[in-house]
Design an enzyme around this catalytic site. Sequence first.
Site, PDB file in Angstrom:
ATOM      1  N   ASP A  67       0.819  -1.204   0.000  1.00 55.77           N
ATOM      2  CA  ASP A  67       0.000   0.000   0.000  1.00 55.77           C
ATOM      3  C   ASP A  67       0.857   1.259   0.000  1.00 55.77           C
ATOM      4  O   ASP A  67       2.081   1.203   0.119  1.00 55.77           O
ATOM      5  CB  ASP A  67      -0.938   0.005   1.219  1.00 55.77           C
ATOM      6  CG  ASP A  67      -0.245  -0.431   2.515  1.00 55.77           C
ATOM      7  OD1 ASP A  67       0.993  -0.301   2.601  1.00 55.77           O
ATOM      8  OD2 ASP A  67      -0.932  -0.889   3.431  1.00 55.77           O
ATOM      9  N   ASN A  82      -6.638  -2.566  14.393  1.00 55.20           N
ATOM     10  CA  ASN A  82      -8.048  -2.929  14.254  1.00 55.20           C
ATOM     11  C   ASN A  82      -8.233  -4.191  13.413  1.00 55.20           C
ATOM     12  O   ASN A  82      -9.325  -4.468  12.931  1.00 55.20           O
ATOM     13  CB  ASN A  82      -8.860  -1.765  13.677  1.00 55.20           C
ATOM     14  CG  ASN A  82      -8.370  -1.333  12.300  1.00 55.20           C
ATOM     15  OD1 ASN A  82      -7.502  -1.977  11.707  1.00 55.20           O
ATOM     16  ND2 ASN A  82      -8.935  -0.253  11.782  1.00 55.20           N
TER      17      ASN A  82
END
Length: 256
Positions: free
Chosen positions: A68, A137
């Site tokens: 990314d 998360n």
Amino acid sequence: MREIYIFKDLQDLHKFSAKQIIDQIKIKKDSTLGFATGKTPLKTYQLLVKDHQENKTSWKDITSFNLDEFVDIDPSHPESFIKQMKSNLFDHLDINEQKINIPKSNSSNPDQEALNYENKIRKNNGIDLQFISIGVNGHIAYNEPGTPKDSLTHVSNLTKETILDLIAKNKFSSIDEVPKKAITMGVKTILNQCKKIMMVSFGKEKAQVTKQMLEDKPNENVTASFLQEHPNCIYILDKEAASLLNEETLKKAKWI
């Protein structure tokens, strides 16, 4: 094949992680390797540089793809992923710069850049070995909670939790400075285009999401849980990240 390795000593974990990559290069000198950024891979990268300097492992035929990159950040910014990868790894190796692939952070059309990146991975016949870590998360790459399993490389909106975590780690000084979007390989991209995956997780703060990743049914709320469906994923954990795993999972693990 799903293998879980749990390390009592964190330095041994990093050595093992680096060895996976070095062994892949030895097996196939023109391997395509996938990389991640953040805190998790840093020690591994230091060991890869040390190996190159001391053992002369050559990277000149290696192709790399990163998971990314932030959107709307200057490539020269110290927190851009291209800058981090060069500073922490690539600048210290004999890798061909033309074979380094990371989404363009300053693209005028991020959605098109994501599509181009997906196509580039496919034209390359995928990735031989991908290093992945898990976010606070439960995300992999920037596939935030709610990202569907069939997602390809796309522009992701970073969650507030991710943004605050970036500030907490002193990556950025304020919310205004933090990029709000990133181009990321999708879940389907990772599952279908990566031939082998090494998932590395360590530290107490990763214990709960590590448990969910390994023991929950694969679900969009913890995108790392989809790795259970990959045919060749090894999990490399320290004892703290593994501290909440149930007895059944621990029995299947190899303690080192």
